[in-house]
Design a protein around this motif. Structure first.
Motif, PDB file in Angstrom:
ATOM      1  N   ALA A 119       1.004  -1.275   0.009  1.00  0.00           N
ATOM      2  CA  ALA A 119      -0.100  -0.065  -0.040  1.00  0.00           C
ATOM      3  C   ALA A 119       0.959   1.265   0.078  1.00  0.00           C
ATOM      4  N   LEU A 120       0.158   2.369  -0.472  1.00  0.00           N
ATOM      5  CA  LEU A 120       0.917   3.636  -0.403  1.00  0.00           C
ATOM      6  C   LEU A 120       1.052   3.827   1.179  1.00  0.00           C
ATOM      7  N   ASP A 121       2.241   4.738   1.125  1.00  0.00           N
ATOM      8  CA  ASP A 121       2.640   5.157   2.576  1.00  0.00           C
ATOM      9  C   ASP A 121       1.427   5.983   3.130  1.00  0.00           C
ATOM     10  N   SER A 122       0.732   6.769   2.459  1.00  0.00           N
ATOM     11  CA  SER A 122      -0.474   7.596   2.782  1.00  0.00           C
ATOM     12  C   SER A 122      -1.355   6.726   3.709  1.00  0.00           C
ATOM     13  N   LEU A 123      -1.445   5.253   3.478  1.00  0.00           N
ATOM     14  CA  LEU A 123      -2.436   4.527   4.190  1.00  0.00           C
ATOM     15  C   LEU A 123      -2.000   3.703   5.449  1.00  0.00           C
ATOM     16  N   ARG A 124      -0.808   4.116   5.748  1.00  0.00           N
ATOM     17  CA  ARG A 124      -0.383   3.361   7.162  1.00  0.00           C
ATOM     18  C   ARG A 124      -1.088   4.073   8.121  1.00  0.00           C
ATOM     19  N   GLY A 125      -1.688   3.024   9.077  1.00  0.00           N
ATOM     20  CA  GLY A 125      -2.462   3.113  10.007  1.00  0.00           C
ATOM     21  C   GLY A 125      -4.148   3.160   9.508  1.00  0.00           C
ATOM     22  N   VAL A 145      -6.281   4.604 -19.909  1.00  0.00           N
ATOM     23  CA  VAL A 145      -5.300   5.380 -19.567  1.00  0.00           C
ATOM     24  C   VAL A 145      -4.822   5.787 -20.742  1.00  0.00           C
ATOM     25  N   ILE A 146      -4.603   7.138 -21.134  1.00  0.00           N
ATOM     26  CA  ILE A 146      -3.979   7.602 -22.485  1.00  0.00           C
ATOM     27  C   ILE A 146      -2.690   8.216 -22.306  1.00  0.00           C
ATOM     28  N   PHE A 147      -2.160   8.519 -23.442  1.00  0.00           N
ATOM     29  CA  PHE A 147      -0.871   8.848 -23.681  1.00  0.00           C
ATOM     30  C   PHE A 147      -0.488  10.054 -22.832  1.00  0.00           C
ATOM     31  N   GLY A 148       0.702  10.088 -21.934  1.00  0.00           N
ATOM     32  CA  GLY A 148       1.159  11.289 -21.210  1.00  0.00           C
ATOM     33  C   GLY A 148       0.531  11.302 -19.772  1.00  0.00           C
ATOM     34  N   ALA A 149      -0.367  10.313 -19.480  1.00  0.00           N
ATOM     35  CA  ALA A 149      -0.839  10.427 -18.229  1.00  0.00           C
ATOM     36  C   ALA A 149       0.081  10.217 -17.272  1.00  0.00           C
ATOM     37  N   ASP A 150       0.200  11.032 -15.865  1.00  0.00           N
ATOM     38  CA  ASP A 150       1.118  10.666 -14.797  1.00  0.00           C
ATOM     39  C   ASP A 150       0.325   9.628 -13.970  1.00  0.00           C
ATOM     40  N   LEU A 151       1.184   8.463 -13.323  1.00  0.00           N
ATOM     41  CA  LEU A 151       0.980   7.391 -12.801  1.00  0.00           C
ATOM     42  C   LEU A 151       1.675   7.655 -11.413  1.00  0.00           C
ATOM     43  N   THR A 152       1.435   6.719 -10.439  1.00  0.00           N
ATOM     44  CA  THR A 152       2.088   6.227  -9.434  1.00  0.00           C
ATOM     45  C   THR A 152       2.165   4.698  -9.271  1.00  0.00           C
ATOM     46  N   VAL A 153       3.332   4.174  -9.583  1.00  0.00           N
ATOM     47  CA  VAL A 153       3.433   2.708  -9.421  1.00  0.00           C
ATOM     48  C   VAL A 153       3.506   2.395  -7.961  1.00  0.00           C
ATOM     49  N   ILE A 154       2.682   1.222  -7.628  1.00  0.00           N
ATOM     50  CA  ILE A 154       2.616   0.945  -6.124  1.00  0.00           C
ATOM     51  C   ILE A 154       3.262  -0.506  -6.213  1.00  0.00           C
ATOM     52  N   GLU A 155       3.220  -1.241  -7.131  1.00  0.00           N
ATOM     53  CA  GLU A 155       3.670  -2.862  -7.113  1.00  0.00           C
ATOM     54  C   GLU A 155       3.894  -3.073  -8.480  1.00  0.00           C
ATOM     55  N   ARG A 156       5.080  -3.718  -8.734  1.00  0.00           N
ATOM     56  CA  ARG A 156       5.348  -4.666 -10.067  1.00  0.00           C
ATOM     57  C   ARG A 156       5.238  -6.124  -9.810  1.00  0.00           C
ATOM     58  N   ARG A 157       4.779  -6.676 -10.598  1.00  0.00           N
ATOM     59  CA  ARG A 157       4.361  -8.218 -10.637  1.00  0.00           C
ATOM     60  C   ARG A 157       4.391  -9.068 -11.944  1.00  0.00           C
ATOM     61  N   ASP A 158       5.411  -9.865 -12.174  1.00  0.00           N
ATOM     62  CA  ASP A 158       5.351 -10.457 -13.524  1.00  0.00           C
ATOM     63  C   ASP A 158       4.972  -9.834 -14.786  1.00  0.00           C
ATOM     64  N   GLY A 159       5.435  -8.587 -14.828  1.00  0.00           N
ATOM     65  CA  GLY A 159       5.354  -7.784 -16.027  1.00  0.00           C
ATOM     66  C   GLY A 159       4.036  -6.943 -15.910  1.00  0.00           C
ATOM     67  N   TRP A 160       3.493  -6.858 -14.962  1.00  0.00           N
ATOM     68  CA  TRP A 160       2.329  -6.199 -14.526  1.00  0.00           C
ATOM     69  C   TRP A 160       2.755  -5.003 -13.454  1.00  0.00           C
ATOM     70  N   ALA A 161       1.833  -3.609 -13.478  1.00  0.00           N
ATOM     71  CA  ALA A 161       2.290  -2.646 -12.384  1.00  0.00           C
ATOM     72  C   ALA A 161       0.872  -2.387 -12.079  1.00  0.00           C
ATOM     73  N   PHE A 162       0.806  -2.201 -10.655  1.00  0.00           N
ATOM     74  CA  PHE A 162      -0.354  -1.586 -10.194  1.00  0.00           C
ATOM     75  C   PHE A 162      -0.266  -0.317  -9.792  1.00  0.00           C
ATOM     76  N   VAL A 163      -1.079   0.654 -10.313  1.00  0.00           N
ATOM     77  CA  VAL A 163      -0.758   1.917 -10.462  1.00  0.00           C
ATOM     78  C   VAL A 163      -1.932   2.891  -9.904  1.00  0.00           C
ATOM     79  N   GLN A 164      -1.834   4.069  -9.411  1.00  0.00           N
ATOM     80  CA  GLN A 164      -2.880   5.241  -9.215  1.00  0.00           C
ATOM     81  C   GLN A 164      -2.594   6.270 -10.307  1.00  0.00           C
ATOM     82  N   ALA A 165      -3.688   6.565 -10.902  1.00  0.00           N
ATOM     83  CA  ALA A 165      -3.636   7.748 -11.876  1.00  0.00           C
ATOM     84  C   ALA A 165      -3.750   9.060 -11.348  1.00  0.00           C
ATOM     85  N   ALA A 166      -2.972   9.807 -11.509  1.00  0.00           N
ATOM     86  CA  ALA A 166      -2.701  11.291 -11.101  1.00  0.00           C
ATOM     87  C   ALA A 166      -4.192  12.051 -11.594  1.00  0.00           C
ATOM     88  N   LEU A 167      -4.682  11.569 -12.453  1.00  0.00           N
ATOM     89  CA  LEU A 167      -6.000  12.431 -12.940  1.00  0.00           C
ATOM     90  C   LEU A 167      -6.888  12.453 -12.096  1.00  0.00           C
TER      91      LEU A 167
END
Length: 273
Positions: A15-21, A55-77
């Motif tokens: 989880a992102l650090d913001s979810l601690r606690g 998600v379209i070209f140029g979108a900013d994302l935060t990658v939270i986990e990478r696994r077997d060629g996949w990335a779990f992300v959160q979209a900034a939009l």
């Protein structure tokens, strides 16, 4: 605490650090910034799962986990979370200067419209422009796009922008000129005007204040559906009824949707208050 999966930046492992606690996970992370480097990618509920959004070209994302060629992300939009193929992401984050404002454009290998195009870029694609050559913008990431199709200023009228997408095919979870759904049409129109907007219709209904009388630019809601008011009696929406973005008379739409047992009409919301 009940966490909406769509907006919770956490897998069962990380989880992102913001979810601690707030959310118990074995690991926490500050996240890794990334940017969408391909024209379009499905944002999925799980690796190889179903499409929630795109998600379209140029979108900013935060990658939270990478696994077997996949990335779990959160979209900034809009804060939407999901899985993308790792290969769609780039760590390069040059400053964004422009956005595609035409329904779609092409990326070319040179400032020459007769060159074979590299790919299509959809409305809303975010661009890092480093210069111009003739009637083309040169991107930091490579390639050229026509200057006529981009702008560095917000659009003024979300309805006018939505109307440029008339006839676009309906696509569940779609977010581009190639295909979009009801909430995507609204999100594209509002964010082009600099108005933050969630990705799904239920979230959109919660995001904006109620209004009593319909006026241009208002959002009209039904269970699982949203439309954009063109005037007091006309709306534009992406509908599975016609599998396209269409204009429709508002009283007729209310009656038709009620007759199909897809109602009731849930009321009016007004972006920007």
């Amino acid at each position: 605490m009940n966490h909406d999966r769509r907006l919770t930046p956490a897998t069962e492992r990380v989880a992102l650090d913001s979810l601690r606690g707030k959310l118990d996970r074995p690991e926490y992370t500050a996240g890794e910034p990334a940017r969408m480097a391909v024209p379009l990618a499905d944002l999925m509920s799980a690796p190889d799962g179903h499409r929630d959004r795109q998600v379209i070209f140029g979108a900013d994302l935060t990658v939270i986990e990478r696994r077997d060629g996949w990335a779990f992300v959160q979209a900034a939009l809009d804060g939407y979370c999901g899985w993308l193929p790792e290969e769609t992401l780039s760590p390069e984050l040059p400053p964004i200067t422009h956005r595609v404002t035409a329904p779609a454009t092409h990326l070319y290998p040179a400032a020459d419209m007769k060159q074979p195009e590299i790919c299509m870029l959809s409305i809303g694609a975010r661009l890092a422009v480093e210069g111009t050559e003739g009637r083309f913008a040169r991107l930091v990431t490579g390639g050229y796009v026509p200057l006529q199709h981009i702008d560095d200023r917000p659009v003024r009228d979300p309805v006018e922008l939505a109307e440029t997408l008339l006839g676009t095919p309906y696509l569940w979870g779609g977010n581009s000129r190639s295909g979009l759904d009801c909430s995507a049409l609204v999100q594209i129109a509002l964010t082009a005007c600099g108005i933050p907007c969630p990705g799904d219709s239920d979230l959109q209904r919660d995001a904006f204040p109620e209004a009593e009388q319909i006026r241009r630019g208002d959002l009209l809601f039904w269970p699982g559906h949203v439309a954009l008011a063109v005037s007091a009696d006309l709306m534009i929406h992406a509908t599975a009824w016609k599998m396209a973005v269409i204009r429709e008379n508002i009283p007729d739409a209310i009656a038709r949707i009620d007759a199909a047992s897809d109602g009731p009409f849930l009321g009016i919301r007004r972006p920007g208050g």
